[in-house]
Design a protein around this motif. Structure first.
Motif, PDB file in Angstrom:
ATOM      1  N   ALA A 144     -17.468   5.207  26.255  1.00 47.00           N
ATOM      2  CA  ALA A 144     -15.954   4.798  26.341  1.00 47.00           C
ATOM      3  C   ALA A 144     -15.576   4.371  25.195  1.00 47.00           C
ATOM      4  O   ALA A 144     -16.142   3.968  24.036  1.00 47.00           O
ATOM      5  N   ASP A 145     -14.076   4.470  24.926  1.00 48.14           N
ATOM      6  CA  ASP A 145     -13.448   4.018  23.827  1.00 48.14           C
ATOM      7  C   ASP A 145     -13.037   2.591  23.786  1.00 48.14           C
ATOM      8  O   ASP A 145     -12.925   1.846  22.776  1.00 48.14           O
ATOM      9  N   ASP A 146     -12.909   1.914  25.083  1.00 48.07           N
ATOM     10  CA  ASP A 146     -12.422   0.713  25.146  1.00 48.07           C
ATOM     11  C   ASP A 146     -12.960   0.210  26.638  1.00 48.07           C
ATOM     12  O   ASP A 146     -13.488   0.930  27.461  1.00 48.07           O
ATOM     13  N   ALA A 147     -12.978  -1.083  26.738  1.00 51.54           N
ATOM     14  CA  ALA A 147     -13.236  -1.862  28.282  1.00 51.54           C
ATOM     15  C   ALA A 147     -12.020  -2.383  28.910  1.00 51.54           C
ATOM     16  O   ALA A 147     -10.866  -2.480  28.351  1.00 51.54           O
ATOM     17  N   LEU A 148     -12.280  -2.581  30.173  1.00 55.12           N
ATOM     18  CA  LEU A 148     -11.398  -3.174  31.006  1.00 55.12           C
ATOM     19  C   LEU A 148     -11.872  -4.395  31.949  1.00 55.12           C
ATOM     20  O   LEU A 148     -12.815  -4.164  32.498  1.00 55.12           O
ATOM     21  N   PRO A 186      -5.296   6.791  19.530  1.00 55.07           N
ATOM     22  CA  PRO A 186      -5.358   6.846  20.906  1.00 55.07           C
ATOM     23  C   PRO A 186      -3.782   6.933  21.530  1.00 55.07           C
ATOM     24  O   PRO A 186      -3.758   7.383  22.738  1.00 55.07           O
ATOM     25  N   ARG A 187      -2.881   6.707  20.612  1.00 52.77           N
ATOM     26  CA  ARG A 187      -1.459   7.086  21.010  1.00 52.77           C
ATOM     27  C   ARG A 187      -1.350   8.470  21.459  1.00 52.77           C
ATOM     28  O   ARG A 187      -0.443   8.832  22.182  1.00 52.77           O
ATOM     29  N   ARG A 188      -2.163   9.473  20.719  1.00 53.24           N
ATOM     30  CA  ARG A 188      -1.991  11.011  20.974  1.00 53.24           C
ATOM     31  C   ARG A 188      -3.187  11.171  21.847  1.00 53.24           C
ATOM     32  O   ARG A 188      -2.864  12.164  22.649  1.00 53.24           O
ATOM     33  N   ASP A 189      -4.425  10.724  21.810  1.00 52.85           N
ATOM     34  CA  ASP A 189      -5.609  11.274  22.621  1.00 52.85           C
ATOM     35  C   ASP A 189      -5.801  10.448  23.807  1.00 52.85           C
ATOM     36  O   ASP A 189      -6.530  10.952  24.873  1.00 52.85           O
ATOM     37  N   GLY A 190      -5.268   9.252  23.807  1.00 53.18           N
ATOM     38  CA  GLY A 190      -5.648   8.414  25.089  1.00 53.18           C
ATOM     39  C   GLY A 190      -7.098   7.720  24.839  1.00 53.18           C
ATOM     40  O   GLY A 190      -7.746   7.823  23.769  1.00 53.18           O
ATOM     41  N   LEU A 191      -7.498   7.007  25.986  1.00 55.96           N
ATOM     42  CA  LEU A 191      -8.569   6.332  25.971  1.00 55.96           C
ATOM     43  C   LEU A 191      -9.394   6.311  27.093  1.00 55.96           C
ATOM     44  O   LEU A 191      -8.828   6.542  28.387  1.00 55.96           O
ATOM     45  N   LYS A 192     -10.621   6.405  26.974  1.00 54.80           N
ATOM     46  CA  LYS A 192     -11.671   6.406  27.949  1.00 54.80           C
ATOM     47  C   LYS A 192     -12.229   4.983  28.330  1.00 54.80           C
ATOM     48  O   LYS A 192     -12.546   4.179  27.233  1.00 54.80           O
ATOM     49  N   ILE A 193     -12.154   4.680  29.448  1.00 56.87           N
ATOM     50  CA  ILE A 193     -12.363   2.988  30.049  1.00 56.87           C
ATOM     51  C   ILE A 193     -13.455   3.030  30.627  1.00 56.87           C
ATOM     52  O   ILE A 193     -13.844   3.531  31.467  1.00 56.87           O
ATOM     53  N   ASP A 252     -14.587   4.597  34.173  1.00 56.13           N
ATOM     54  CA  ASP A 252     -15.786   4.762  34.512  1.00 56.13           C
ATOM     55  C   ASP A 252     -16.020   6.162  34.917  1.00 56.13           C
ATOM     56  O   ASP A 252     -16.643   6.456  35.911  1.00 56.13           O
ATOM     57  N   ASP A 253     -15.522   7.182  33.822  1.00 54.53           N
ATOM     58  CA  ASP A 253     -15.957   8.460  34.171  1.00 54.53           C
ATOM     59  C   ASP A 253     -15.059   9.373  35.157  1.00 54.53           C
ATOM     60  O   ASP A 253     -15.230  10.446  35.734  1.00 54.53           O
ATOM     61  N   VAL A 254     -13.992   8.410  35.772  1.00 52.73           N
ATOM     62  CA  VAL A 254     -13.181   9.045  36.778  1.00 52.73           C
ATOM     63  C   VAL A 254     -11.958   9.354  36.012  1.00 52.73           C
ATOM     64  O   VAL A 254     -11.171   8.561  35.592  1.00 52.73           O
ATOM     65  N   PRO A 255     -11.475  10.858  36.486  1.00 51.56           N
ATOM     66  CA  PRO A 255     -10.164  11.053  35.472  1.00 51.56           C
ATOM     67  C   PRO A 255      -9.137  10.452  36.077  1.00 51.56           C
ATOM     68  O   PRO A 255      -8.884  10.024  37.399  1.00 51.56           O
ATOM     69  N   VAL A 256      -8.163   9.922  35.385  1.00 49.86           N
ATOM     70  CA  VAL A 256      -6.978   9.350  35.889  1.00 49.86           C
ATOM     71  C   VAL A 256      -5.742  10.178  35.404  1.00 49.86           C
ATOM     72  O   VAL A 256      -5.654  10.918  34.336  1.00 49.86           O
ATOM     73  N   ARG A 268     -17.876  -3.379  22.054  1.00 46.97           N
ATOM     74  CA  ARG A 268     -19.192  -2.387  21.701  1.00 46.97           C
ATOM     75  C   ARG A 268     -19.991  -2.176  22.970  1.00 46.97           C
ATOM     76  O   ARG A 268     -20.548  -0.717  22.704  1.00 46.97           O
ATOM     77  N   TRP A 269     -20.168  -2.842  23.621  1.00 49.71           N
ATOM     78  CA  TRP A 269     -20.983  -2.191  24.942  1.00 49.71           C
ATOM     79  C   TRP A 269     -20.109  -1.065  25.675  1.00 49.71           C
ATOM     80  O   TRP A 269     -20.780  -0.299  26.148  1.00 49.71           O
ATOM     81  N   ALA A 270     -18.794  -1.161  25.794  1.00 46.85           N
ATOM     82  CA  ALA A 270     -17.926  -0.024  26.231  1.00 46.85           C
ATOM     83  C   ALA A 270     -18.519   1.172  25.467  1.00 46.85           C
ATOM     84  O   ALA A 270     -18.599   2.141  26.148  1.00 46.85           O
ATOM     85  N   LYS A 271     -18.409   1.122  24.095  1.00 48.25           N
ATOM     86  CA  LYS A 271     -18.792   2.408  23.174  1.00 48.25           C
ATOM     87  C   LYS A 271     -20.029   2.812  23.743  1.00 48.25           C
ATOM     88  O   LYS A 271     -20.385   3.954  23.542  1.00 48.25           O
ATOM     89  N   THR A 272     -21.333   1.975  23.766  1.00 44.67           N
ATOM     90  CA  THR A 272     -22.428   2.415  24.355  1.00 44.67           C
ATOM     91  C   THR A 272     -22.482   3.095  25.445  1.00 44.67           C
ATOM     92  O   THR A 272     -23.291   4.035  25.719  1.00 44.67           O
ATOM     93  N   GLN A 273     -21.550   2.993  26.430  1.00 43.31           N
ATOM     94  CA  GLN A 273     -21.289   3.770  27.689  1.00 43.31           C
ATOM     95  C   GLN A 273     -20.459   5.089  27.480  1.00 43.31           C
ATOM     96  O   GLN A 273     -19.972   5.611  28.329  1.00 43.31           O
TER      97      GLN A 273
END
Length: 284
Positions: free
Chosen positions: A171-175, A122-129, A260-264, A164-169
């Motif tokens: 995403a890579d991680d939760a907030l 994720p340092r290189r690729d970032g995270l979907k939250i 939540d699928d919105v680009p940052v 784990r829930w975030a991954k089912t959505q």
């Protein structure tokens, strides 16, 4: 399996040997505290700051850790064995439980594991939250010490569950988000975002865990020409931030690509500065 295990007042032990008693309260109730620390070139990054935070967590849970010097010696015993056996990044974990159910001293030990490549990508690729409600308002934990806001306790089941829930959505991680709509922190990380020339983070008065890496970054930020601030931000405003990151001791600084699928928006120049300030290597 831990590559290295050391026990307080015993030193390095066989990592496959039994370590805890069956009635240890760390196992029965998650009644204890821990810290996980990045190891680079055989040294633990910000060890003193982690030990201070661990002692504060233990005080909040109403038990005392051994003296800081003893904890530092335990860490060094584990690190010395690690330096003999391995190279590359490691993760030093310090664990202290309240001890056995019917009394006795705390159970205290350390492990050092190699950091897998997927942990640092994720340092290189970032995270979907994916955002997840904490279920209380932003100021609730500060007014309710029994909720253990700001304590790094062993009872991490909800943190792992939301991850784990975030991954089912997808995403890579939760907030974590407060019931009144403010972005707080990740399950195992601190939130940072950029407003103009100001690097911002969530106030600790909200009950977030005081991040050692994020605190260091804020302290060093003027070297990158950045001001700093602690403030609240809504999730909607965070989605429109100039850039945002989750920082943690082992994963490092990971820029957020989506909420939540919105680009940052991205600021690769600032991301590179943050990596440089904290000394994290970015994988190729």
């Amino acid at each position: 399996m831990a590559l290295v295990t050391a026990v307080l007042h015993r030193g390095v032990v066989d990592s496959d040997a039994p370590l805890l008693c069956a009635d240890d309260l760390g196992v029965l109730r998650g009644d204890g505290v821990f810290e996980t620390i990045n190891v680079r070139a055989g040294q633990a990054f910000l060890l003193s700051e982690h030990l201070d935070r661990m002692a504060n967590s233990a005080r909040r849970m109403e038990f005392e850790l051994p003296a800081k010097a003893d904890m530092a010696e335990l860490a060094e015993q584990a690190l010395a064995a690690w330096r003999e056996r391995a190279e590359g990044e490691g993760a030093l974990r310090l664990v202290a439980t309240r001890g056995r159910e019917h009394g006795g001293p705390p159970t205290v030990y350390a492990t050092v594991d190699p950091v897998p490549r997927e942990r640092i990508l994720p340092r290189r690729d970032g995270l979907k939250i994916a955002t997840a409600t904490l279920g209380v308002n932003a100021d609730a934990r500060g007014e309710a010490p029994w909720l253990l806001g700001g304590v790094k306790a062993l009872s991490y089941a909800s943190m792992m569950a939301v991850t784990r829930w975030a991954k089912t959505q997808g995403a890579d991680d939760a907030l974590w988000v407060s019931a009144d709509g403010f972005a707080l922190e990740g399950p195992t990380s601190s939130l940072l975002w950029l407003e103009g020339e100001t690097l911002c983070t969530t106030p600790t008065s909200t009950g977030i865990l005081p991040g050692t890496t994020s605190a260091y970054l804020l302290e060093q930020a003027p070297k990158a020409g950045l001001k700093t601030a602690e403030k609240l931000i809504s999730v909607e405003d965070l989605k429109n931030a100039e850039a945002a990151w989750l920082s943690s001791s082992v994963r490092g600084v990971a820029f957020i690509t989506q909420i939540d699928d919105v680009p940052v928006e991205q600021r690769p120049d600032i991301t590179a500065e943050l990596d440089k300030l904290a000394g994290f290597e970015v994988p190729e």
